[in-house]
Scaffold this active site. Structure first.
Site, PDB file in Angstrom:
ATOM      1  N   ASN A  79       0.810  -1.223   0.000  1.00 46.29           N
ATOM      2  CA  ASN A  79       0.000   0.000   0.000  1.00 46.29           C
ATOM      3  C   ASN A  79       0.845   1.276   0.000  1.00 46.29           C
ATOM      4  O   ASN A  79       0.314   2.364   0.198  1.00 46.29           O
ATOM      5  CB  ASN A  79      -0.945  -0.001   1.206  1.00 46.29           C
ATOM      6  N   ILE A  86       1.082   6.816   0.040  1.00 47.16           N
ATOM      7  CA  ILE A  86       0.381   5.837   0.863  1.00 47.16           C
ATOM      8  C   ILE A  86      -1.059   5.688   0.379  1.00 47.16           C
ATOM      9  O   ILE A  86      -1.758   6.685   0.204  1.00 47.16           O
ATOM     10  CB  ILE A  86       0.384   6.295   2.341  1.00 47.16           C
ATOM     11  N   CYS A  87      -1.466   4.454   0.179  1.00 41.40           N
ATOM     12  CA  CYS A  87      -2.857   4.181  -0.186  1.00 41.40           C
ATOM     13  C   CYS A  87      -3.604   3.855   1.100  1.00 41.40           C
ATOM     14  O   CYS A  87      -3.449   2.765   1.656  1.00 41.40           O
ATOM     15  CB  CYS A  87      -2.924   3.003  -1.155  1.00 41.40           C
ATOM     16  N   LEU A  88      -4.352   4.823   1.582  1.00 44.24           N
ATOM     17  CA  LEU A  88      -5.063   4.664   2.844  1.00 44.24           C
ATOM     18  C   LEU A  88      -6.360   5.442   2.727  1.00 44.24           C
ATOM     19  O   LEU A  88      -6.345   6.630   2.387  1.00 44.24           O
ATOM     20  CB  LEU A  88      -4.185   5.208   3.978  1.00 44.24           C
TER      21      LEU A  88
END
Length: 152
Positions: A79, A86-88
């Protein structure tokens, strides 16, 4: 530079006076919207014993939009991409002005503890994770030891 909103001042004071366990975040003296963040890798994760450097920036329209956060330390994680992005969900679609800097930092720390290869940003890492998770975890540990100033 415009005066900082009270909310940012309050959040900053709380981060310093009541730090999040395993995380330090200090504003840059030249730009109080820019933070230098140090995050310990969570125990029992491939990132354990690692110390990761991140940068966090509060845009002018914060808290109506999320802070910009990225890893400066190289990390092998499905992620987090090569640029440290950041993939959040809380940094994107699930952002809410009720969230605070500390909430975001805790969410990032939780993401380190439980990578989600089904919602990847680094597709190659996610593919490795799905094909051979034990091997991917081993690579994550190697990268942590190599790049994240891992403590013995």
């Amino acid at each position: 530079m415009a005066a900082l909103p009270k909310r940012i001042i309050k959040e900053t004071e709380r981060l310093i006076s009541d730090p999040v366990p395993g995380i330090t975040a200090y504003p840059d003296e030249a730009n109080l919207r820019a933070f230098t963040v140090t995050m310990n890798g969570p125990d029992s994760s491939p990132y354990e014993k690692g110390i990761f450097d991140l940068e966090l920036y509060l845009p002018d329209d914060y808290p109506m939009c999320p802070p910009k956060v990225r890893f400066l330390t190289k990390i092998y994680h499905p992620n987090i991409d090569k640029l440290g992005r950041i993939c959040l969900d809380v940094l994107k679609d699930n952002w809410s002005p009720a969230l605070q800097i500390r909430t975001i930092l805790l969410s990032i720390q939780a993401l380190l503890a439980s990578p989600n290869p089904d919602d990847p940003l680094a597709n190659d890492v996610a593919d490795d994770w799905k094909k051979d998770e034990p091997k991917a975890i081993e690579v994550a540990k190697e990268w942590t030891a190599k790049y994240a100033k891992a403590k013995e």
